[in-house]
Write a protein that holds these residues in place. Sequence first.
Motif, PDB file in Angstrom:
ATOM      1  N   LEU A  88      -8.598 -22.176  16.682  1.00  0.00           N
ATOM      2  CA  LEU A  88      -9.250 -21.464  16.106  1.00  0.00           C
ATOM      3  C   LEU A  88     -10.274 -22.111  14.960  1.00  0.00           C
ATOM      4  CD1 LEU A  88      -6.501 -18.550  15.372  1.00  0.00           C
ATOM      5  CD2 LEU A  88      -8.801 -18.445  17.076  1.00  0.00           C
ATOM      6  N   TRP A  89      -9.937 -23.140  14.350  1.00  0.00           N
ATOM      7  CA  TRP A  89     -10.607 -23.804  13.402  1.00  0.00           C
ATOM      8  C   TRP A  89     -11.909 -24.609  13.936  1.00  0.00           C
ATOM      9  CZ3 TRP A  89     -11.495 -23.900   8.248  1.00  0.00           C
ATOM     10  CH2 TRP A  89     -11.975 -24.567   7.844  1.00  0.00           C
ATOM     11  N   TRP A  90     -11.625 -24.959  15.201  1.00  0.00           N
ATOM     12  CA  TRP A  90     -12.649 -25.745  15.877  1.00  0.00           C
ATOM     13  C   TRP A  90     -13.702 -24.628  16.304  1.00  0.00           C
ATOM     14  CZ3 TRP A  90     -14.523 -24.517  20.973  1.00  0.00           C
ATOM     15  CH2 TRP A  90     -15.599 -25.465  21.452  1.00  0.00           C
ATOM     16  N   ALA A  91     -13.417 -23.490  16.996  1.00  0.00           N
ATOM     17  CA  ALA A  91     -14.185 -22.378  17.402  1.00  0.00           C
ATOM     18  C   ALA A  91     -14.772 -21.858  16.045  1.00  0.00           C
ATOM     19  CB  ALA A  91     -13.374 -21.175  18.065  1.00  0.00           C
ATOM     20  N   SER A  92     -14.267 -21.660  14.890  1.00  0.00           N
ATOM     21  CA  SER A  92     -14.716 -21.233  13.904  1.00  0.00           C
ATOM     22  C   SER A  92     -15.957 -22.154  13.209  1.00  0.00           C
ATOM     23  CB  SER A  92     -13.967 -20.994  12.598  1.00  0.00           C
ATOM     24  OG  SER A  92     -12.898 -20.070  12.883  1.00  0.00           O
ATOM     25  N   VAL A  93     -15.842 -23.521  13.442  1.00  0.00           N
ATOM     26  CA  VAL A  93     -16.816 -24.462  13.000  1.00  0.00           C
ATOM     27  C   VAL A  93     -17.813 -24.309  13.894  1.00  0.00           C
ATOM     28  CG1 VAL A  93     -17.323 -27.085  12.529  1.00  0.00           C
ATOM     29  CG2 VAL A  93     -15.103 -25.827  11.557  1.00  0.00           C
ATOM     30  N   HIS A  94     -17.609 -24.437  15.371  1.00  0.00           N
ATOM     31  CA  HIS A  94     -18.540 -24.649  16.344  1.00  0.00           C
ATOM     32  C   HIS A  94     -19.488 -23.678  16.475  1.00  0.00           C
ATOM     33  CE1 HIS A  94     -20.137 -25.775  20.236  1.00  0.00           C
ATOM     34  NE2 HIS A  94     -19.885 -24.844  20.606  1.00  0.00           N
ATOM     35  N   PHE A  95     -18.912 -22.450  16.793  1.00  0.00           N
ATOM     36  CA  PHE A  95     -19.567 -20.895  16.860  1.00  0.00           C
ATOM     37  C   PHE A  95     -20.174 -20.703  15.518  1.00  0.00           C
ATOM     38  CE2 PHE A  95     -16.661 -20.858  20.611  1.00  0.00           C
ATOM     39  CZ  PHE A  95     -17.806 -21.065  21.646  1.00  0.00           C
ATOM     40  N   GLY A  96     -19.720 -20.999  14.393  1.00  0.00           N
ATOM     41  CA  GLY A  96     -20.244 -20.443  13.009  1.00  0.00           C
ATOM     42  C   GLY A  96     -21.728 -21.439  12.644  1.00  0.00           C
ATOM     43  N   ARG A  97     -21.523 -22.665  13.160  1.00  0.00           N
ATOM     44  CA  ARG A  97     -22.810 -23.389  13.086  1.00  0.00           C
ATOM     45  C   ARG A  97     -24.005 -22.796  14.077  1.00  0.00           C
ATOM     46  NH1 ARG A  97     -20.089 -29.515  12.381  1.00  0.00           N
ATOM     47  NH2 ARG A  97     -19.758 -29.115  10.110  1.00  0.00           N
ATOM     48  N   ARG A  98     -23.509 -22.597  15.304  1.00  0.00           N
ATOM     49  CA  ARG A  98     -24.328 -21.953  16.262  1.00  0.00           C
ATOM     50  C   ARG A  98     -25.095 -20.528  15.508  1.00  0.00           C
ATOM     51  NH1 ARG A  98     -22.391 -22.127  22.047  1.00  0.00           N
ATOM     52  NH2 ARG A  98     -24.602 -21.361  22.289  1.00  0.00           N
ATOM     53  N   ILE A  99     -24.129 -19.574  14.821  1.00  0.00           N
ATOM     54  CA  ILE A  99     -24.509 -18.331  14.319  1.00  0.00           C
ATOM     55  C   ILE A  99     -25.581 -18.818  13.381  1.00  0.00           C
ATOM     56  CG2 ILE A  99     -23.903 -16.534  13.245  1.00  0.00           C
ATOM     57  CD1 ILE A  99     -21.151 -16.309  15.010  1.00  0.00           C
ATOM     58  N   ASP A 100     -25.161 -19.774  12.443  1.00  0.00           N
ATOM     59  CA  ASP A 100     -26.035 -20.068  11.380  1.00  0.00           C
ATOM     60  C   ASP A 100     -27.335 -20.574  11.780  1.00  0.00           C
ATOM     61  OD1 ASP A 100     -23.936 -19.349   9.576  1.00  0.00           O
ATOM     62  OD2 ASP A 100     -23.523 -21.370   9.126  1.00  0.00           O
ATOM     63  N   GLU A 101     -27.424 -21.240  12.702  1.00  0.00           N
ATOM     64  CA  GLU A 101     -28.614 -21.700  13.270  1.00  0.00           C
ATOM     65  C   GLU A 101     -29.397 -20.848  13.774  1.00  0.00           C
ATOM     66  OE1 GLU A 101     -27.697 -24.738  16.031  1.00  0.00           O
ATOM     67  OE2 GLU A 101     -27.190 -26.020  14.860  1.00  0.00           O
ATOM     68  N   ALA A 102     -28.806 -19.632  14.565  1.00  0.00           N
ATOM     69  CA  ALA A 102     -29.648 -18.684  15.094  1.00  0.00           C
ATOM     70  C   ALA A 102     -30.179 -17.587  13.889  1.00  0.00           C
ATOM     71  CB  ALA A 102     -28.643 -17.786  15.819  1.00  0.00           C
ATOM     72  N   LYS A 103     -29.288 -17.520  13.036  1.00  0.00           N
ATOM     73  CA  LYS A 103     -29.827 -16.804  11.752  1.00  0.00           C
ATOM     74  C   LYS A 103     -31.022 -17.315  11.199  1.00  0.00           C
ATOM     75  CE  LYS A 103     -25.562 -14.291  10.451  1.00  0.00           C
ATOM     76  NZ  LYS A 103     -24.602 -14.117   9.182  1.00  0.00           N
ATOM     77  N   ALA A 104     -30.947 -18.598  11.022  1.00  0.00           N
ATOM     78  CA  ALA A 104     -32.159 -19.448  10.273  1.00  0.00           C
ATOM     79  C   ALA A 104     -33.425 -19.332  11.120  1.00  0.00           C
ATOM     80  CB  ALA A 104     -31.641 -20.913  10.123  1.00  0.00           C
ATOM     81  N   ARG A 105     -33.263 -19.310  12.435  1.00  0.00           N
ATOM     82  CA  ARG A 105     -34.324 -19.081  13.414  1.00  0.00           C
ATOM     83  C   ARG A 105     -34.939 -17.759  13.415  1.00  0.00           C
ATOM     84  NH1 ARG A 105     -32.145 -18.856  18.276  1.00  0.00           N
ATOM     85  NH2 ARG A 105     -31.074 -21.031  18.224  1.00  0.00           N
ATOM     86  N   TRP A 106     -34.056 -16.910  13.291  1.00  0.00           N
ATOM     87  CA  TRP A 106     -34.621 -15.471  13.318  1.00  0.00           C
ATOM     88  C   TRP A 106     -35.264 -15.019  11.897  1.00  0.00           C
ATOM     89  CZ3 TRP A 106     -29.355 -13.386  15.225  1.00  0.00           C
ATOM     90  CH2 TRP A 106     -29.100 -13.246  16.639  1.00  0.00           C
ATOM     91  N   ALA A 107     -34.712 -15.629  10.906  1.00  0.00           N
ATOM     92  CA  ALA A 107     -35.396 -15.694   9.701  1.00  0.00           C
ATOM     93  C   ALA A 107     -36.621 -16.070   9.492  1.00  0.00           C
ATOM     94  CB  ALA A 107     -34.364 -16.029   8.264  1.00  0.00           C
ATOM     95  N   ARG A 108     -36.739 -17.395  10.084  1.00  0.00           N
ATOM     96  CA  ARG A 108     -38.117 -18.152  10.178  1.00  0.00           C
ATOM     97  C   ARG A 108     -39.234 -17.264  11.050  1.00  0.00           C
ATOM     98  NH1 ARG A 108     -39.083 -21.481  14.046  1.00  0.00           N
ATOM     99  NH2 ARG A 108     -37.100 -22.024  14.246  1.00  0.00           N
ATOM    100  N   LEU A 109     -38.786 -16.769  11.995  1.00  0.00           N
ATOM    101  CA  LEU A 109     -39.537 -16.101  13.086  1.00  0.00           C
ATOM    102  C   LEU A 109     -40.111 -14.574  12.319  1.00  0.00           C
ATOM    103  CD1 LEU A 109     -37.850 -16.417  16.558  1.00  0.00           C
ATOM    104  CD2 LEU A 109     -40.102 -17.390  15.587  1.00  0.00           C
ATOM    105  N   ALA A 110     -39.249 -14.133  11.732  1.00  0.00           N
ATOM    106  CA  ALA A 110     -39.611 -12.846  11.008  1.00  0.00           C
ATOM    107  C   ALA A 110     -40.516 -13.221   9.816  1.00  0.00           C
ATOM    108  CB  ALA A 110     -38.377 -12.127  10.295  1.00  0.00           C
ATOM    109  N   SER A 111     -40.131 -14.119   9.240  1.00  0.00           N
ATOM    110  CA  SER A 111     -41.186 -14.851   8.126  1.00  0.00           C
ATOM    111  C   SER A 111     -42.457 -15.188   8.675  1.00  0.00           C
ATOM    112  CB  SER A 111     -40.799 -15.985   7.277  1.00  0.00           C
ATOM    113  OG  SER A 111     -41.502 -16.419   6.381  1.00  0.00           O
ATOM    114  N   GLU A 112     -42.725 -15.877   9.714  1.00  0.00           N
ATOM    115  CA  GLU A 112     -44.001 -16.310  10.385  1.00  0.00           C
ATOM    116  C   GLU A 112     -44.521 -14.788  10.764  1.00  0.00           C
ATOM    117  OE1 GLU A 112     -42.996 -18.787  13.327  1.00  0.00           O
ATOM    118  OE2 GLU A 112     -42.527 -20.449  11.997  1.00  0.00           O
ATOM    119  N   ALA A 113     -43.657 -13.831  11.487  1.00  0.00           N
ATOM    120  CA  ALA A 113     -44.494 -12.603  11.784  1.00  0.00           C
ATOM    121  C   ALA A 113     -45.031 -11.650  10.565  1.00  0.00           C
ATOM    122  CB  ALA A 113     -43.325 -11.807  12.674  1.00  0.00           C
TER     123      ALA A 113
END
Length: 125
Positions: A88-113
Amino acid sequence: MRMLCASTLIGEFFVIGFAGLVAMQLSDLSDTTIWTVSGVAMLLCVVLCGALGRRGGVTLGWVLQAALVASGFVVPTMFFLGIVFAALWWASVHFGRRIDEAKARWARLASEAEQGGDEAAATPA
């Protein structure tokens, strides 16, 4: 990532507490020793929830996972539960980082738009 990891740590907090109760019945260790070790581990779970955003927080989480697996030498069921929580810890770290990266990408795209929309609105047609 912090939310997923903190959820895992809170689950471990309760498992460690219950394992302390079981260890009192199954182990030859004194109650003081069991509750000192369990209490420190439970406190570490709570402290790590706040330290996840800092350097070394995730590493300390891995140390806690190893200690949880090693507690199987006192309460054999903890071998299984320790491995489950390490997964569970591995999954939390692994998928949590992927979610954080996706949120940052979406925020950047929204800012650019938004910036592109402001320029288009300011330019006469």
